[in-house]
Design a protein around this motif. Structure first.
Motif, PDB file in Angstrom:
ATOM      1  N   PHE A 136       0.843  -1.187   0.000  1.00  0.00           N
ATOM      2  CA  PHE A 136       0.000   0.000   0.000  1.00  0.00           C
ATOM      3  C   PHE A 136       0.882   1.242   0.000  1.00  0.00           C
ATOM      4  O   PHE A 136       1.675   1.454   0.929  1.00  0.00           O
ATOM      5  N   GLU A 137       0.727   2.052  -1.028  1.00  0.00           N
ATOM      6  CA  GLU A 137       1.485   3.293  -1.114  1.00  0.00           C
ATOM      7  C   GLU A 137       1.006   4.264  -0.038  1.00  0.00           C
ATOM      8  O   GLU A 137      -0.167   4.271   0.366  1.00  0.00           O
ATOM      9  N   THR A 138       1.933   5.091   0.457  1.00  0.00           N
ATOM     10  CA  THR A 138       1.605   6.034   1.522  1.00  0.00           C
ATOM     11  C   THR A 138       0.462   6.961   1.129  1.00  0.00           C
ATOM     12  O   THR A 138      -0.404   7.287   1.949  1.00  0.00           O
ATOM     13  N   LEU A 139       0.427   7.376  -0.135  1.00  0.00           N
ATOM     14  CA  LEU A 139      -0.635   8.272  -0.591  1.00  0.00           C
ATOM     15  C   LEU A 139      -2.002   7.593  -0.513  1.00  0.00           C
ATOM     16  O   LEU A 139      -2.997   8.222  -0.120  1.00  0.00           O
ATOM     17  N   PHE A 145      -7.212   7.053   5.359  1.00  0.00           N
ATOM     18  CA  PHE A 145      -7.303   7.609   6.709  1.00  0.00           C
ATOM     19  C   PHE A 145      -8.008   8.966   6.717  1.00  0.00           C
ATOM     20  O   PHE A 145      -8.630   9.334   7.730  1.00  0.00           O
ATOM     21  N   ILE A 146      -7.915   9.711   5.631  1.00  0.00           N
ATOM     22  CA  ILE A 146      -8.647  10.974   5.555  1.00  0.00           C
ATOM     23  C   ILE A 146     -10.152  10.712   5.577  1.00  0.00           C
ATOM     24  O   ILE A 146     -10.922  11.428   6.231  1.00  0.00           O
ATOM     25  N   ARG A 147     -10.587   9.663   4.879  1.00  0.00           N
ATOM     26  CA  ARG A 147     -12.002   9.288   4.911  1.00  0.00           C
ATOM     27  C   ARG A 147     -12.421   8.854   6.306  1.00  0.00           C
ATOM     28  O   ARG A 147     -13.567   9.059   6.714  1.00  0.00           O
ATOM     29  N   GLY A 156      -2.149  11.892   7.947  1.00  0.00           N
ATOM     30  CA  GLY A 156      -0.798  11.824   7.396  1.00  0.00           C
ATOM     31  C   GLY A 156       0.153  11.071   8.302  1.00  0.00           C
ATOM     32  O   GLY A 156       0.976  10.276   7.844  1.00  0.00           O
ATOM     33  N   ILE A 157       0.046  11.320   9.616  1.00  0.00           N
ATOM     34  CA  ILE A 157       0.898  10.606  10.570  1.00  0.00           C
ATOM     35  C   ILE A 157       0.621   9.117  10.519  1.00  0.00           C
ATOM     36  O   ILE A 157       1.553   8.293  10.479  1.00  0.00           O
ATOM     37  N   LEU A 158      -0.650   8.745  10.524  1.00  0.00           N
ATOM     38  CA  LEU A 158      -0.999   7.325  10.492  1.00  0.00           C
ATOM     39  C   LEU A 158      -0.561   6.677   9.184  1.00  0.00           C
ATOM     40  O   LEU A 158      -0.098   5.529   9.177  1.00  0.00           O
ATOM     41  N   ALA A 233      -3.914  16.155   3.999  1.00  0.00           N
ATOM     42  CA  ALA A 233      -3.372  15.719   5.280  1.00  0.00           C
ATOM     43  C   ALA A 233      -2.647  16.838   6.016  1.00  0.00           C
ATOM     44  O   ALA A 233      -1.890  16.581   6.942  1.00  0.00           O
ATOM     45  N   GLY A 234      -2.870  18.079   5.629  1.00  0.00           N
ATOM     46  CA  GLY A 234      -2.267  19.195   6.331  1.00  0.00           C
ATOM     47  C   GLY A 234      -0.824  19.413   5.957  1.00  0.00           C
ATOM     48  O   GLY A 234      -0.271  18.779   5.067  1.00  0.00           O
ATOM     49  N   GLY A 235      -0.194  20.348   6.661  1.00  0.00           N
ATOM     50  CA  GLY A 235       1.211  20.609   6.418  1.00  0.00           C
ATOM     51  C   GLY A 235       1.435  21.600   5.296  1.00  0.00           C
ATOM     52  O   GLY A 235       0.514  22.215   4.745  1.00  0.00           O
ATOM     53  N   ILE A 236       2.687  21.720   4.906  1.00  0.00           N
ATOM     54  CA  ILE A 236       3.068  22.685   3.890  1.00  0.00           C
ATOM     55  C   ILE A 236       2.548  22.300   2.515  1.00  0.00           C
ATOM     56  O   ILE A 236       2.349  23.157   1.650  1.00  0.00           O
ATOM     57  N   GLY A 237       2.287  21.007   2.305  1.00  0.00           N
ATOM     58  CA  GLY A 237       1.764  20.579   1.012  1.00  0.00           C
ATOM     59  C   GLY A 237       0.406  21.175   0.708  1.00  0.00           C
ATOM     60  O   GLY A 237       0.094  21.483  -0.452  1.00  0.00           O
TER      61      GLY A 237
END
Length: 285
Positions: A136-139, A145-147, A156-158, A233-237
């Motif tokens: 499973f790719e991280t994306l 997990f966002i759902r 994002g952490i999970l 997932a938040g952050g600078i992205g």
């Protein structure tokens, strides 16, 4: 008679057929090269790698680069504070995800190491579990997990943590398998228990490798955290995606530059830590 390069060259010139590969071997080579060339050409055709399209894309990319310069400079703390907060969120996501993944993967790695776990069915089952997690790719994990947990850094952490469990478990177990048996035999000869053999015979050998893997993956996860932010997932992205969507290319380039600078600093500090810790371990051997 000693075979020198001159004698081999003379024999090759006198009997060239004797130095050729057998016909079945040559046929297999030709078949593999033909298959490779055919697959390469098919991919170029299927994905429309047309010269006109490539040239048009290069021109458009040049226009985008033109919009990025000169880079944007934030003139107030109120405007720059959200950027620093986004960088901090991305760094925190990478740190917590890497740490949680390592905490779970560390004990699992011993179950997958051949020299620690002698039960083949259990060891092979654990290793297949590594493969399933790494499939499973991280994306993809972040989207799942966002759902489940909603937008923000937690998905994002999970996602990073779950992805790193499979990666760390595999790399740690391979590092454990590649350790020398001599220190373990020394602890055993001194009357040490099985746990003491692992603690004093195996762990000193494997800890520098584990530390190096952790530091490298932490740096990699900082970059992954930027991508995860783009999908929510938040952050600078998230801020980078917002600037690109609004065609604020100069501000987007400034954010990209800050990301590059952050990754460079992390890489530099990781190198210092690796040289100090690993060098100290090597000096005690």
């Amino acid at each position: 008679m000693t075979m020198t390069p001159d004698r081999i060259a003379a024999a090759r010139a006198a009997h060239p057929l004797a130095f050729r590969a057998a016909l079945p071997v040559r046929l297999r080579r030709w078949a593999l090269w033909t298959l490779f060339a055919g697959l390469f050409l098919y991919c170029l055709w299927a994905f429309n790698f047309a010269p006109a399209r490539i040239w048009t894309g290069i021109l458009r990319f040049g226009d985008v680069l033109g919009f990025m310069f000169p880079p944007h400079v934030w003139k107030s703390w109120a405007a720059f504070a959200p950027i620093l907060e986004g960088l901090g969120e991305t760094l925190s996501m990478a740190f917590l995800g890497t740490l949680l993944g390592a905490i779970v993967a560390f004990p699992l790695s011993f179950l997958g190491a051949k020299n620690i776990n002698r039960l083949s069915p259990l060891r092979l089952g654990v290793r297949r579990g590594y493969d399933i997690i790494r499939a499973f790719e991280t994306l993809i994990l972040a989207l799942i997990f966002i759902r489940a947990f909603g937008l923000g850094p937690l998905p994002g952490i999970l996602a990073i943590a779950v992805s790193e469990i499979g990666t760390f478990s595999k790399l740690f177990s391979e590092a454990i398998e590649n350790t020398s048996d001599k220190p373990v035999e020394g602890v055993r000869a001194a009357g040490g228990s099985r746990l003491q053999q692992i603690r004093y015979g195996t762990m000193p050998q494997v800890m520098p490798v584990i530390l190096s893997v952790l530091l490298y993956n932490f740096e990699s996860n900082v970059r992954s955290g930027t991508i995860l932010g783009i999908v929510g997932a938040g952050g600078i992205g998230f801020l980078l995606s917002d600037r690109i969507s609004a065609y604020r290319w100069d501000e987007a380039w400034s954010i990209i530059f800050l990301i590059i600078a952050m990754v460079y600093v992390i890489d530099y500090l990781s190198g210092l830590i690796r040289s100090r810790i690993i060098g100290r371990h090597e000096g005690t051997r």
